[in-house]
Design a protein around this motif. Sequence first.
Motif, PDB file in Angstrom:
ATOM      1  N   VAL A  52     118.725  21.102  31.518  1.00  0.00           N
ATOM      2  CA  VAL A  52     119.725  20.408  32.321  1.00  0.00           C
ATOM      3  C   VAL A  52     120.493  19.469  31.397  1.00  0.00           C
ATOM      4  O   VAL A  52     119.921  18.875  30.475  1.00  0.00           O
ATOM      5  CB  VAL A  52     119.093  19.630  33.484  1.00  0.00           C
ATOM      6  CG1 VAL A  52     118.603  20.573  34.555  1.00  0.00           C
ATOM      7  CG2 VAL A  52     117.961  18.731  33.009  1.00  0.00           C
ATOM      8  N   SER A  53     121.781  19.354  31.640  1.00  0.00           N
ATOM      9  CA  SER A  53     122.640  18.580  30.751  1.00  0.00           C
ATOM     10  C   SER A  53     123.600  17.725  31.560  1.00  0.00           C
ATOM     11  O   SER A  53     124.063  18.136  32.631  1.00  0.00           O
ATOM     12  CB  SER A  53     123.446  19.501  29.829  1.00  0.00           C
ATOM     13  OG  SER A  53     122.605  20.394  29.124  1.00  0.00           O
ATOM     14  N   VAL A  54     123.904  16.564  31.029  1.00  0.00           N
ATOM     15  CA  VAL A  54     124.934  15.688  31.585  1.00  0.00           C
ATOM     16  C   VAL A  54     126.109  15.720  30.628  1.00  0.00           C
ATOM     17  O   VAL A  54     125.956  15.422  29.439  1.00  0.00           O
ATOM     18  CB  VAL A  54     124.424  14.248  31.764  1.00  0.00           C
ATOM     19  CG1 VAL A  54     125.556  13.334  32.217  1.00  0.00           C
ATOM     20  CG2 VAL A  54     123.280  14.215  32.771  1.00  0.00           C
ATOM     21  N   ILE A  55     127.265  16.130  31.131  1.00  0.00           N
ATOM     22  CA  ILE A  55     128.467  16.213  30.307  1.00  0.00           C
ATOM     23  C   ILE A  55     129.281  14.950  30.507  1.00  0.00           C
ATOM     24  O   ILE A  55     129.556  14.549  31.648  1.00  0.00           O
ATOM     25  CB  ILE A  55     129.313  17.454  30.653  1.00  0.00           C
ATOM     26  CG1 ILE A  55     128.574  18.726  30.233  1.00  0.00           C
ATOM     27  CG2 ILE A  55     130.645  17.421  29.921  1.00  0.00           C
ATOM     28  CD1 ILE A  55     127.616  19.270  31.236  1.00  0.00           C
TER      29      ILE A  55
ATOM     30  N   MET B  48     131.532  13.885  33.471  1.00  0.00           N
ATOM     31  CA  MET B  48     132.184  15.125  33.876  1.00  0.00           C
ATOM     32  C   MET B  48     131.337  15.971  34.821  1.00  0.00           C
ATOM     33  O   MET B  48     131.858  16.652  35.680  1.00  0.00           O
ATOM     34  CB  MET B  48     132.517  15.975  32.636  1.00  0.00           C
ATOM     35  CG  MET B  48     133.572  15.371  31.733  1.00  0.00           C
ATOM     36  SD  MET B  48     135.180  15.271  32.555  1.00  0.00           S
ATOM     37  CE  MET B  48     135.196  13.534  32.993  1.00  0.00           C
ATOM     38  N   GLY B  49     130.013  15.955  34.644  1.00  0.00           N
ATOM     39  CA  GLY B  49     129.205  16.788  35.522  1.00  0.00           C
ATOM     40  C   GLY B  49     127.804  17.023  34.999  1.00  0.00           C
ATOM     41  O   GLY B  49     127.417  16.533  33.931  1.00  0.00           O
ATOM     42  N   VAL B  50     127.056  17.788  35.767  1.00  0.00           N
ATOM     43  CA  VAL B  50     125.690  18.180  35.431  1.00  0.00           C
ATOM     44  C   VAL B  50     125.654  19.706  35.350  1.00  0.00           C
ATOM     45  O   VAL B  50     126.087  20.391  36.279  1.00  0.00           O
ATOM     46  CB  VAL B  50     124.683  17.691  36.487  1.00  0.00           C
ATOM     47  CG1 VAL B  50     123.266  18.127  36.120  1.00  0.00           C
ATOM     48  CG2 VAL B  50     124.757  16.179  36.640  1.00  0.00           C
ATOM     49  N   ALA B  51     125.175  20.226  34.245  1.00  0.00           N
ATOM     50  CA  ALA B  51     125.086  21.677  34.045  1.00  0.00           C
ATOM     51  C   ALA B  51     123.630  22.084  33.895  1.00  0.00           C
ATOM     52  O   ALA B  51     122.774  21.273  33.494  1.00  0.00           O
ATOM     53  CB  ALA B  51     125.888  22.107  32.821  1.00  0.00           C
TER      54      ALA B  51
ATOM     55  N   HIS C  34     129.121  26.307  27.781  1.00  0.00           N
ATOM     56  CA  HIS C  34     127.993  26.607  26.887  1.00  0.00           C
ATOM     57  C   HIS C  34     126.667  26.155  27.482  1.00  0.00           C
ATOM     58  O   HIS C  34     125.618  26.736  27.185  1.00  0.00           O
ATOM     59  CB  HIS C  34     128.204  25.929  25.532  1.00  0.00           C
ATOM     60  CG  HIS C  34     129.151  26.665  24.631  1.00  0.00           C
ATOM     61  ND1 HIS C  34     128.918  27.949  24.187  1.00  0.00           N
ATOM     62  CD2 HIS C  34     130.350  26.291  24.088  1.00  0.00           C
ATOM     63  CE1 HIS C  34     129.912  28.335  23.411  1.00  0.00           C
ATOM     64  NE2 HIS C  34     130.789  27.358  23.336  1.00  0.00           N
ATOM     65  N   LEU C  35     126.703  25.140  28.332  1.00  0.00           N
ATOM     66  CA  LEU C  35     125.472  24.568  28.872  1.00  0.00           C
ATOM     67  C   LEU C  35     125.130  25.081  30.268  1.00  0.00           C
ATOM     68  O   LEU C  35     124.245  24.538  30.909  1.00  0.00           O
ATOM     69  CB  LEU C  35     125.577  23.040  28.881  1.00  0.00           C
ATOM     70  CG  LEU C  35     125.648  22.398  27.501  1.00  0.00           C
ATOM     71  CD1 LEU C  35     125.907  20.903  27.603  1.00  0.00           C
ATOM     72  CD2 LEU C  35     124.374  22.660  26.702  1.00  0.00           C
ATOM     73  N   GLY C  36     125.835  26.114  30.732  1.00  0.00           N
ATOM     74  CA  GLY C  36     125.417  26.751  31.968  1.00  0.00           C
ATOM     75  C   GLY C  36     126.466  26.909  33.039  1.00  0.00           C
ATOM     76  O   GLY C  36     126.282  27.697  33.968  1.00  0.00           O
TER      77      GLY C  36
END
Length: 347
Positions: A275-278, A149-152, A100-102
């Motif tokens: 930008v998002s941090v999961i 988990m990651g960066v989206a 959903h975030l990229g």
Amino acid sequence: VIPVVCGFQGVSEAEGNWDHNHGHGPVPHGEITTLGRGGSDTTAAALGGALSRVTTESVVVEIYTDVDGVMTADPRDIEGEDGPYTLDVVTYEEISEMAHLGSKVVHPRAARVAMDFGVPLWVKATMLDSPGTRISGEVKRSQDRPWMMGVARTRDVVWVEFTVDNPEAKARGELEIYRLLGEAGINIYLVTSSETTIGFAVKHDKIAEAREVLSGRVIPVPSSNQDGRVCGVYLVGLDEGSPGFQAQFRALRRVYGEQCVHVMHGRVVHNCGMVSVIAQNTREVSGLMSRMVRCLNEAGVRVLQTADSEFSISSLIHEKDKDTGKRAVQALHREFQRDFDRSHRAS
């Protein structure tokens, strides 16, 4: 026997449903139609789920793509030795959040279908003999499992904000705006609300449709004594300088009087991204938002808005040049690299 199934098409079930993804409808019952983006992944998950109901053997769905598996960032944004890592395992919820975030590795619909049936997904590289990433609900929360988990990244986002001086009108206007956008099938992100403002982000390719749906919309404000009378109206302004808006504004003033017609002033900011941090349980990890904002500020990336959920924190950024989004991803990946390294070593 190896059956080959066309994964991008399906047959409609109910008559009268409008297809917002493709701009056509209603689709008659039994008509073949495309499933939209991620249709192949969703078909594979649905087939795996159906098979799991008719066999006693374990069913696994494997999705082959051009990367090793689910990675901590898009390889196009980070290259070289500091490039992203392949995660060994993630949950259905985490991959849905990333999608959903990229992240484009697995479509969120496929993850939801697999989760409903309890079928594990594997994401593997087509041309490499790597183990890939397992997606399931059976992930133990232990110390050897990374919480990052990651960066989206979501590209081409537009920020829309409205200001209202009347709290009652703001509440009615907010409800009406969300209703209209929902009926038009326009997704919104980073929704914020204060006593006098309403803010949200939309994809760039939807802003023209959002303007058409919202600009010039008339929102009546009832009188406070609950007698059913309208004491004034608010006009949603996204194109306040246009001749059509000004003509509508003057016409309403002639009907209701100058003191009873107001404008819900709108502001549109182009050239934005998200930008998002999961991560796992972001609200239980102290200092996560401060690390994110500090990191982006030090990288020269302007933060316009922030938001959080159980599995992510996000920042709306101003992409003043074409590589701003990439720099933001690189900075965040470096900031949380030790957490990603723990994931890499554990795998």
